[in-house]
Design a protein around this motif. Structure first.
Motif, PDB file in Angstrom:
ATOM      1  N   GLY A 173       0.837  -1.193   0.000  1.00  0.00           N
ATOM      2  CA  GLY A 173       0.000   0.000   0.000  1.00  0.00           C
ATOM      3  C   GLY A 173       0.870   1.240   0.000  1.00  0.00           C
ATOM      4  O   GLY A 173       1.727   1.416  -0.865  1.00  0.00           O
ATOM      5  N   THR A 174       0.644   2.105   0.978  1.00  0.00           N
ATOM      6  CA  THR A 174       1.453   3.319   1.115  1.00  0.00           C
ATOM      7  C   THR A 174       2.162   3.312   2.457  1.00  0.00           C
ATOM      8  O   THR A 174       1.781   2.596   3.372  1.00  0.00           O
ATOM      9  N   ARG A 175       3.205   4.127   2.567  1.00  0.00           N
ATOM     10  CA  ARG A 175       3.893   4.324   3.844  1.00  0.00           C
ATOM     11  C   ARG A 175       3.710   5.788   4.247  1.00  0.00           C
ATOM     12  O   ARG A 175       3.757   6.706   3.424  1.00  0.00           O
ATOM     13  N   ARG A 176       3.510   5.974   5.529  1.00  0.00           N
ATOM     14  CA  ARG A 176       3.187   7.304   6.035  1.00  0.00           C
ATOM     15  C   ARG A 176       4.425   8.189   6.162  1.00  0.00           C
ATOM     16  O   ARG A 176       5.543   7.692   6.301  1.00  0.00           O
ATOM     17  N   LEU A 177       4.188   9.484   6.130  1.00  0.00           N
ATOM     18  CA  LEU A 177       5.241  10.437   6.455  1.00  0.00           C
ATOM     19  C   LEU A 177       5.560  10.346   7.940  1.00  0.00           C
ATOM     20  O   LEU A 177       4.662  10.210   8.770  1.00  0.00           O
ATOM     21  N   ASP A 178       6.844  10.407   8.267  1.00  0.00           N
ATOM     22  CA  ASP A 178       7.255  10.356   9.665  1.00  0.00           C
ATOM     23  C   ASP A 178       7.083  11.718  10.318  1.00  0.00           C
ATOM     24  O   ASP A 178       7.190  12.767   9.668  1.00  0.00           O
ATOM     25  N   ALA A 179       6.819  11.691  11.621  1.00  0.00           N
ATOM     26  CA  ALA A 179       6.725  12.923  12.401  1.00  0.00           C
ATOM     27  C   ALA A 179       7.433  12.702  13.729  1.00  0.00           C
ATOM     28  O   ALA A 179       7.114  11.767  14.459  1.00  0.00           O
ATOM     29  N   VAL A 180       8.394  13.538  14.040  1.00  0.00           N
ATOM     30  CA  VAL A 180       9.127  13.420  15.296  1.00  0.00           C
ATOM     31  C   VAL A 180       8.171  13.641  16.463  1.00  0.00           C
ATOM     32  O   VAL A 180       7.320  14.538  16.442  1.00  0.00           O
ATOM     33  N   ARG A 181       8.243  12.738  17.476  1.00  0.00           N
ATOM     34  CA  ARG A 181       7.453  12.800  18.705  1.00  0.00           C
ATOM     35  C   ARG A 181       5.960  12.540  18.484  1.00  0.00           C
ATOM     36  O   ARG A 181       5.149  12.850  19.334  1.00  0.00           O
ATOM     37  N   ARG A 279      12.535  -0.121  -3.995  1.00  0.00           N
ATOM     38  CA  ARG A 279      12.498  -0.990  -2.824  1.00  0.00           C
ATOM     39  C   ARG A 279      11.467  -0.551  -1.790  1.00  0.00           C
ATOM     40  O   ARG A 279      11.285  -1.217  -0.784  1.00  0.00           O
ATOM     41  N   GLU A 280      10.802   0.579  -2.011  1.00  0.00           N
ATOM     42  CA  GLU A 280       9.871   1.125  -1.022  1.00  0.00           C
ATOM     43  C   GLU A 280       8.476   1.272  -1.619  1.00  0.00           C
ATOM     44  O   GLU A 280       8.322   1.484  -2.827  1.00  0.00           O
ATOM     45  N   ASP A 281       7.462   1.177  -0.741  1.00  0.00           N
ATOM     46  CA  ASP A 281       6.117   1.560  -1.145  1.00  0.00           C
ATOM     47  C   ASP A 281       6.056   3.064  -1.345  1.00  0.00           C
ATOM     48  O   ASP A 281       6.848   3.812  -0.752  1.00  0.00           O
ATOM     49  N   PRO A 282       5.134   3.558  -2.141  1.00  0.00           N
ATOM     50  CA  PRO A 282       4.993   5.014  -2.272  1.00  0.00           C
ATOM     51  C   PRO A 282       4.530   5.632  -0.966  1.00  0.00           C
ATOM     52  O   PRO A 282       3.892   4.978  -0.135  1.00  0.00           O
ATOM     53  N   GLN A 283       4.851   6.889  -0.775  1.00  0.00           N
ATOM     54  CA  GLN A 283       4.378   7.607   0.404  1.00  0.00           C
ATOM     55  C   GLN A 283       2.937   8.045   0.187  1.00  0.00           C
ATOM     56  O   GLN A 283       2.493   8.290  -0.928  1.00  0.00           O
ATOM     57  N   LEU A 318       5.387  18.971   2.608  1.00  0.00           N
ATOM     58  CA  LEU A 318       4.275  18.235   3.193  1.00  0.00           C
ATOM     59  C   LEU A 318       4.709  17.562   4.488  1.00  0.00           C
ATOM     60  O   LEU A 318       5.762  16.905   4.550  1.00  0.00           O
ATOM     61  N   LEU A 319       3.884  17.710   5.533  1.00  0.00           N
ATOM     62  CA  LEU A 319       4.152  17.089   6.829  1.00  0.00           C
ATOM     63  C   LEU A 319       3.210  15.932   7.111  1.00  0.00           C
ATOM     64  O   LEU A 319       3.590  14.957   7.766  1.00  0.00           O
ATOM     65  N   ALA A 359       0.842  15.371  12.399  1.00  0.00           N
ATOM     66  CA  ALA A 359       0.093  14.179  12.001  1.00  0.00           C
ATOM     67  C   ALA A 359      -1.377  14.522  11.960  1.00  0.00           C
ATOM     68  O   ALA A 359      -1.850  15.400  12.690  1.00  0.00           O
ATOM     69  N   LEU A 360      -2.118  13.801  11.116  1.00  0.00           N
ATOM     70  CA  LEU A 360      -3.561  13.974  10.993  1.00  0.00           C
ATOM     71  C   LEU A 360      -4.268  12.725  11.489  1.00  0.00           C
ATOM     72  O   LEU A 360      -3.891  11.608  11.142  1.00  0.00           O
ATOM     73  N   THR A 361      -5.272  12.912  12.329  1.00  0.00           N
ATOM     74  CA  THR A 361      -6.141  11.828  12.771  1.00  0.00           C
ATOM     75  C   THR A 361      -7.586  12.274  12.531  1.00  0.00           C
ATOM     76  O   THR A 361      -7.841  13.461  12.267  1.00  0.00           O
ATOM     77  N   PRO A 362      -8.562  11.373  12.619  1.00  0.00           N
ATOM     78  CA  PRO A 362      -9.946  11.799  12.407  1.00  0.00           C
ATOM     79  C   PRO A 362     -10.416  12.871  13.385  1.00  0.00           C
ATOM     80  O   PRO A 362     -11.298  13.672  13.055  1.00  0.00           O
ATOM     81  N   TYR A 363      -9.824  12.907  14.583  1.00  0.00           N
ATOM     82  CA  TYR A 363     -10.330  13.806  15.625  1.00  0.00           C
ATOM     83  C   TYR A 363      -9.445  15.014  15.890  1.00  0.00           C
ATOM     84  O   TYR A 363      -9.913  15.973  16.495  1.00  0.00           O
TER      85      TYR A 363
END
Length: 456
Positions: A173-181, A279-283, A318-319, A359-363
């Motif tokens: 599938g896809t791999r998420r963008l990393d976010a410190v902390r 070698r990687e899934d798309p972001q 993009l973050l 990071a984005l979450t539903p809430y």
């Protein structure tokens, strides 16, 4: 000497206030959290499951009350994961290199269902998948409702055992963008995508999650990487020529194999610098992809039809992204800007440091900043501030009314201002349900997984 011995042996405590101070942890944030507890080991994952908090550690899993932090139960387990939504969560536990798993009630720890044959489990907000094998080349994948007692469907695949073991082994599938902390799984389980791509013996088996039908069994070409995103099978080509990599993306209907869209020149960051080997899934996330255009600007693409949903301005980065919004660091590195996908409309802007993660979450949208170290939770739609903490802790889990933060073995619960976070978007957190269910078209339907192409 007598006083010291009596105190050390517990016969008498002449300094109760002193010992209370030694046992009490320092607050991990300012303002203080609703509750703060020290768990048995450093958490590997933390998930809000209804009215409980599930904490996975190295050799055990425990659940705590979301309201008070009091431990409700504890079990030995090598791995655990949460399935289900806010109203029907369950905890799935198992042991490494041992077949089977148990489905537990998150409040009591009681076993709701037990399986003795599965070798792998995938947990989603609205579905639980497991795989079992008679031998290495004869396997079945079954779908269950999180609290269901009988499978919804069963699909036959030639084998899943190689590399697909335990909880949530990697699919294409896809791999998420990393976010410190900010923990990678801060949003908790998501709804199952319309299609899943299982890598088996160098081929990709595309499974329709609504019916359990295997739609495709595809071998990638020499210069290709296959990925399954947004109800499409993507063929991503990276070709080395003139000292650079040339990229092309083709979106295919999984049921017919016909090409539905194509786009050239967008680098999905699947290849390294050694001969353009992918070698990687798309972001990306959910149904969207993140790429880099030839002019070095970042872009968000719809995996279903290839539309450009957002192209950043020069110097922006993009973050975080989901199906609804994208969080972008401004070119001057002094703010985080929220864009609505599709129209590019700016929803809100928040001052932030040059190294802030998000990071984005539903809430909630979560921003982790430095100097001073802060965690800020915002309504993803309006930018309204839900929580603002001065803390070095990490954001571990976000729920409807608050979030769990943690530092080392200390975890604490932060209640969002006003008692609730952002209202969840329609459709169970804004994530499309499996193709062909709940009004979402099947992969061959031209409406798109979000019905964005249908009249009305």
């Amino acid at each position: 000497m007598v006083v010291v011995v009596l105190a050390a042996t517990g016969v008498w405590n002449p300094f109760p206030a002193v010992w209370d101070w030694v046992d009490r942890s320092e607050p991990i944030s300012e303002p203080d959290v609703v509750w703060q507890q020290r768990v048995g080991g450093t958490p590997r994952s933390v998930t809000i499951a209804g009215e409980t908090v599930v904490v996975e550690q190295r050799t055990r899993v425990e659940a705590r009350s979301l309201a008070t932090g009091t431990q409700l139960w504890e079990r030995k387990a090598d791995w655990s994961a949460v399935a289900g939504g806010d109203r029907d969560p369950v905890v799935v536990v198992g042991k490494l290199l041992v077949k089977g798993y148990e489905v537990l009630d998150p409040t009591t720890g009681a076993t709701r269902r037990r399986d003795g044959d599965a070798v792998a489990v995938w947990t989603y907000r609205n579905l639980l998948l497991d795989a079992r094998c008679v031998d290495a080349t004869d396997c079945t994948i079954s779908a269950w409702e999180p609290r269901g007692t009988a499978p919804l469907w069963t699909a036959f695949v030639p084998g899943v055992r190689s590399g697909l073991l335990g909880d949530n082994p990697g699919l294409l599938g896809t791999r998420r963008l990393d976010a410190v902390r900010v923990d990678e799984d801060v949003a908790g389980p998501e709804a199952v995508p319309p299609l899943l791509g299982f890598p088996i013996d160098g081929r990709v088996h595309v499974l329709d999650t609504a019916t359990g039908r295997v739609l495709q069994n595809v071998e990638p070409g020499r210069d290709e990487r296959l990925s399954v995103v947004g109800g499409r099978l993507l063929r991503i080509t990276a070709r080395s020529q003139d000292g650079t990599c040339y990229f092309a993306i083709s979106g295919r209907d999984a049921a017919t194999g016909q090409e539905t869209w194509q786009r050239a020149g967008v680098n999905l960051r699947t290849a390294d610098n050694a001969g353009c080997v992918q070698r990687e899934d798309p972001q990306g996330a959910r149904n969207v992809l993140i790429g880099v255009a030839p002019d070095a600007r970042e872009a968000v693409l719809d995996g279903y039809d290839g539309r450009l949903l957002l192209v950043t301005a020069a110097g922006q980065r993009l973050l975080a992204v989901d199906d609804r919004y994208a969080l972008v660091r401004a070119a001057d590195r002094r703010a985080v800007v929220s864009h609505e996908l599709g129209g590019g409309r700016v929803r809100w802007t928040r001052p932030a440091g040059a190294k802030a993660g998000a990071a984005l979450t539903p809430y909630a949208a979560v921003i982790a900043d430095e100097k001073p170290s802060r965690l800020v939770a915002l309504d993803p739609r309006t930018g309204r501030e839900l929580a603002n903490l001065r803390t070095a802790a990490n954001a571990l889990a976000v729920g409807p009314n608050g979030m769990i933060i943690g530092e080392g073995r200390e975890i604490g619960y932060v209640r969002f201002g006003g008692g609730a976070g952002a209202p969840p978007p329609p459709g169970d957190g804004g994530v499309p349900r499996p193709g062909g269910t709940a009004g979402v078209p099947s992969p061959a339907d031209s409406c798109g997984p979000k019905r964005e192409l249908c009249p009305g």
